[in-house]
Design a protein around this motif. Structure first.
Motif, PDB file in Angstrom:
ATOM      1  N   GLU A 130       0.817  -1.208   0.000  1.00  0.00           N
ATOM      2  CA  GLU A 130       0.000   0.000   0.000  1.00  0.00           C
ATOM      3  C   GLU A 130       0.853   1.262   0.000  1.00  0.00           C
ATOM      4  N   VAL A 131       2.105   1.127   0.370  1.00  0.00           N
ATOM      5  CA  VAL A 131       3.035   2.258   0.342  1.00  0.00           C
ATOM      6  C   VAL A 131       3.811   2.270  -0.966  1.00  0.00           C
ATOM      7  N   LEU A 132       4.358   1.122  -1.346  1.00  0.00           N
ATOM      8  CA  LEU A 132       5.102   1.000  -2.599  1.00  0.00           C
ATOM      9  C   LEU A 132       4.147   0.429  -3.650  1.00  0.00           C
ATOM     10  N   VAL A 133       3.394   1.293  -4.278  1.00  0.00           N
ATOM     11  CA  VAL A 133       2.314   0.890  -5.179  1.00  0.00           C
ATOM     12  C   VAL A 133       2.866   0.369  -6.502  1.00  0.00           C
ATOM     13  N   VAL A 177       8.959  -6.506  -5.954  1.00  0.00           N
ATOM     14  CA  VAL A 177       9.933  -5.906  -5.036  1.00  0.00           C
ATOM     15  C   VAL A 177       9.510  -6.122  -3.593  1.00  0.00           C
ATOM     16  N   VAL A 178       8.223  -5.914  -3.325  1.00  0.00           N
ATOM     17  CA  VAL A 178       7.700  -6.100  -1.969  1.00  0.00           C
ATOM     18  C   VAL A 178       7.839  -7.559  -1.541  1.00  0.00           C
ATOM     19  N   ARG A 179       7.532  -8.472  -2.455  1.00  0.00           N
ATOM     20  CA  ARG A 179       7.651  -9.900  -2.145  1.00  0.00           C
ATOM     21  C   ARG A 179       9.087 -10.271  -1.826  1.00  0.00           C
ATOM     22  N   LYS A 237      12.956   3.924  -2.672  1.00  0.00           N
ATOM     23  CA  LYS A 237      13.859   3.053  -1.908  1.00  0.00           C
ATOM     24  C   LYS A 237      13.666   3.229  -0.404  1.00  0.00           C
ATOM     25  N   THR A 238      13.702   4.490   0.044  1.00  0.00           N
ATOM     26  CA  THR A 238      13.570   4.758   1.477  1.00  0.00           C
ATOM     27  C   THR A 238      12.163   4.451   1.953  1.00  0.00           C
ATOM     28  N   ASN A 239      11.161   4.697   1.125  1.00  0.00           N
ATOM     29  CA  ASN A 239       9.778   4.381   1.505  1.00  0.00           C
ATOM     30  C   ASN A 239       9.605   2.878   1.720  1.00  0.00           C
ATOM     31  N   LEU A 240      10.253   2.060   0.884  1.00  0.00           N
ATOM     32  CA  LEU A 240      10.197   0.609   1.065  1.00  0.00           C
ATOM     33  C   LEU A 240      10.785   0.234   2.424  1.00  0.00           C
ATOM     34  N   ALA A 241      11.941   0.801   2.744  1.00  0.00           N
ATOM     35  CA  ALA A 241      12.591   0.506   4.023  1.00  0.00           C
ATOM     36  C   ALA A 241      11.724   0.950   5.191  1.00  0.00           C
ATOM     37  N   LYS A 242      11.165   2.155   5.109  1.00  0.00           N
ATOM     38  CA  LYS A 242      10.333   2.666   6.199  1.00  0.00           C
ATOM     39  C   LYS A 242       9.066   1.829   6.361  1.00  0.00           C
ATOM     40  N   ALA A 243       8.464   1.427   5.240  1.00  0.00           N
ATOM     41  CA  ALA A 243       7.227   0.640   5.312  1.00  0.00           C
ATOM     42  C   ALA A 243       7.484  -0.717   5.950  1.00  0.00           C
ATOM     43  N   LEU A 244       8.581  -1.359   5.571  1.00  0.00           N
ATOM     44  CA  LEU A 244       8.918  -2.652   6.159  1.00  0.00           C
ATOM     45  C   LEU A 244       9.183  -2.497   7.658  1.00  0.00           C
ATOM     46  N   ALA A 245       9.834  -1.393   8.012  1.00  0.00           N
ATOM     47  CA  ALA A 245      10.108  -1.138   9.422  1.00  0.00           C
ATOM     48  C   ALA A 245       8.826  -0.929  10.213  1.00  0.00           C
ATOM     49  N   ARG A 246       7.894  -0.174   9.665  1.00  0.00           N
ATOM     50  CA  ARG A 246       6.636   0.087  10.366  1.00  0.00           C
ATOM     51  C   ARG A 246       5.754  -1.151  10.460  1.00  0.00           C
ATOM     52  N   ALA A 247       5.933  -2.082   9.523  1.00  0.00           N
ATOM     53  CA  ALA A 247       5.101  -3.293   9.530  1.00  0.00           C
ATOM     54  C   ALA A 247       5.513  -4.266  10.618  1.00  0.00           C
ATOM     55  N   ILE A 248       6.670  -4.043  11.228  1.00  0.00           N
ATOM     56  CA  ILE A 248       7.171  -4.946  12.263  1.00  0.00           C
ATOM     57  C   ILE A 248       7.285  -4.182  13.577  1.00  0.00           C
ATOM     58  N   ASP A 249       6.617  -4.666  14.602  1.00  0.00           N
ATOM     59  CA  ASP A 249       6.701  -4.046  15.915  1.00  0.00           C
ATOM     60  C   ASP A 249       7.956  -4.573  16.603  1.00  0.00           C
ATOM     61  N   ALA A 250       9.103  -3.994  16.239  1.00  0.00           N
ATOM     62  CA  ALA A 250      10.395  -4.470  16.727  1.00  0.00           C
ATOM     63  C   ALA A 250      11.343  -3.285  16.812  1.00  0.00           C
ATOM     64  N   SER A 251      12.560  -3.537  17.239  1.00  0.00           N
ATOM     65  CA  SER A 251      13.546  -2.460  17.329  1.00  0.00           C
ATOM     66  C   SER A 251      14.070  -2.141  15.942  1.00  0.00           C
ATOM     67  N   VAL A 264      -1.953  13.022   1.740  1.00  0.00           N
ATOM     68  CA  VAL A 264      -2.002  11.879   2.658  1.00  0.00           C
ATOM     69  C   VAL A 264      -0.758  11.022   2.458  1.00  0.00           C
ATOM     70  N   ASP A 265      -0.072  10.717   3.549  1.00  0.00           N
ATOM     71  CA  ASP A 265       1.094   9.827   3.502  1.00  0.00           C
ATOM     72  C   ASP A 265       0.673   8.451   4.020  1.00  0.00           C
ATOM     73  N   PRO A 266       0.655   7.424   3.147  1.00  0.00           N
ATOM     74  CA  PRO A 266       0.201   6.099   3.595  1.00  0.00           C
ATOM     75  C   PRO A 266       1.071   5.519   4.710  1.00  0.00           C
ATOM     76  N   LEU A 267       2.305   5.994   4.848  1.00  0.00           N
ATOM     77  CA  LEU A 267       3.161   5.512   5.928  1.00  0.00           C
ATOM     78  C   LEU A 267       2.584   5.857   7.297  1.00  0.00           C
ATOM     79  N   GLU A 268       1.944   7.030   7.383  1.00  0.00           N
ATOM     80  CA  GLU A 268       1.406   7.480   8.668  1.00  0.00           C
ATOM     81  C   GLU A 268       0.259   6.603   9.138  1.00  0.00           C
ATOM     82  N   ALA A 269      -0.438   5.965   8.219  1.00  0.00           N
ATOM     83  CA  ALA A 269      -1.598   5.146   8.581  1.00  0.00           C
ATOM     84  C   ALA A 269      -1.237   3.680   8.822  1.00  0.00           C
ATOM     85  N   MET A 270       0.026   3.300   8.618  1.00  0.00           N
ATOM     86  CA  MET A 270       0.417   1.899   8.757  1.00  0.00           C
ATOM     87  C   MET A 270       0.398   1.446  10.205  1.00  0.00           C
ATOM     88  N   GLU A 271      -0.089   0.229  10.410  1.00  0.00           N
ATOM     89  CA  GLU A 271      -0.068  -0.414  11.718  1.00  0.00           C
ATOM     90  C   GLU A 271       0.817  -1.653  11.631  1.00  0.00           C
TER      91      GLU A 271
END
Length: 331
Positions: free
Chosen positions: A36-39, A44-46, A68-82, A209-216
């Motif tokens: 939903e972030v990297l449309v 690439v997402v897979r 590139k950075t959006n992919l990294a940020k989205a993957l980071a936000r998708a994981i509740d980790a350090s 609207v930034d889809p990154l902000e809505a990611m859980e």
């Protein structure tokens, strides 16, 4: 350098092990969330999710502005980790990555202050802007999951993934990654420009609207580590292993290739194939899992001869098409 999260990560799993169905379900959720972030870039997402499940590192190489950075940020936000992020610059020091020992006057001893590498997901932005000395600080962490500082060794938390980005066009102020560093990355990919339809959709609402902000978060580090451990148990039949080995060894004799894939590349290809199978809901690897991962896992490791007429991806695609494919065996 900035920390995007500070949650400590467990060193080992606890509770019941995950199943292949769990890997398939969570993997699909991760792909949907990041997609939903990297449309318009499902492949690439897979691949990013495959690297996550294989506990391998991913290098994303492309021109500025492709996500590139959006992919990294989205993957980071998708994981509740350090999660930690480093913006690599020419003046970045190795201690800015690994950490540093500080002298404590009260106890007259040195106290180690961990750097951002002590996280589950390290986003290394524009990694080729750092000096070779700083780039090499990541080598031990990426391969051995540990850091050595002042004679002491500190283990890294699991799971651990480096997601690095670099710009292949801008050469001023950059230092090309050496072969030893590139070989540490399980896979490399490019994102490319979106289709006209996807780019038009981006112009409609992304200025507001930034889809990154809505990611859980989709999962956490404990669950992810269970999934990673389950992926390692995926069955690889002897004939599939022989097919994979034949593919890796054949890269060393390809015309136009000075340096073929290393034995480490074969190990990485096995891990990627297992993650691909588990992501598809299977507990065994088929030849298509191997051939499908051949280009992203092997292409960045090949050193081409001067004047080569084809790039590494084209050479590998042709090689895959020529190798005899075995019949997969279930466990």
């Amino acid at each position: 350098m900035d920390s995007m999260a500070t949650r400590p990560a467990p060193a080992r799993t606890s509770g019941p092990p995950a199943t292949i169905d769990d890997v398939h379900r969570v993997g699909a959720q991760l792909q949907q969330a990041v997609g939903e972030v990297l449309v318009g870039k499902p492949d690439v997402v897979r691949l990013a999710v495959v690297c996550l499940l294989a506990e391998g590192h991913l290098l994303v190489e492309d021109v500025p502005g492709t996500g590139k950075t959006n992919l990294a940020k989205a993957l980071a936000r998708a994981i509740d980790a350090s999660v930690a992020r480093i913006q690599f610059t020419p003046d970045l020091m190795p201690s800015d990555v690994t950490g540093v020992s500080i002298f404590d006057r009260a106890s007259s001893t040195f106290e180690f202050r961990p750097g951002p590498v002590f996280s589950n997901l390290l986003v290394a932005d524009e990694i080729n802007r750092a000096s070779p000395k700083t780039q090499s600080a990541l080598l031990e962490a990426m391969e051995e999951r540990q850091v050595s500082v002042d004679g002491a060794t500190y283990p890294l938390a699991r799971p651990f993934l480096v997601l690095a980005t670099q710009n292949p066009v801008e050469l001023e102020g950059t230092y090309p990654l050496p072969e030893a560093q590139r070989d540490r990355f399980l896979a490399m990919t490019t994102i490319g420009y979106p289709s006209a339809a996807d780019e038009l959709d981006m112009l409609v609402d992304r200025d507001r609207v930034d889809p990154l902000e809505a990611m859980e978060p989709v999962t956490d580090s404990t669950t992810l580590l269970r999934l990673v451990d389950t992926v390692t148990e995926v069955y690889v039949a002897p004939q599939v292993r022989e097919y994979l080995l034949a593919l890796v060894r054949a890269t060393r004799a390809l015309p136009g290739v000075r340096l073929g894939a290393s034995p480490r590349a074969g190990l990485h290809l096995v891990r990627a194939a297992k993650a691909t199978a588990a992501l598809a809901g299977r507990d065994f690897v088929v030849p298509d899992d191997v051939s499908g991962m051949a280009v992203p896992v092997l292409s960045h490791r090949l050193l081409l001869s001067p004047g080569a007429h084809l790039d590494a991806g084209q050479l590998l695609t042709g090689l895959v098409g020529r190798l005899p494919v075995p019949r997969a065996a279930r466990p």
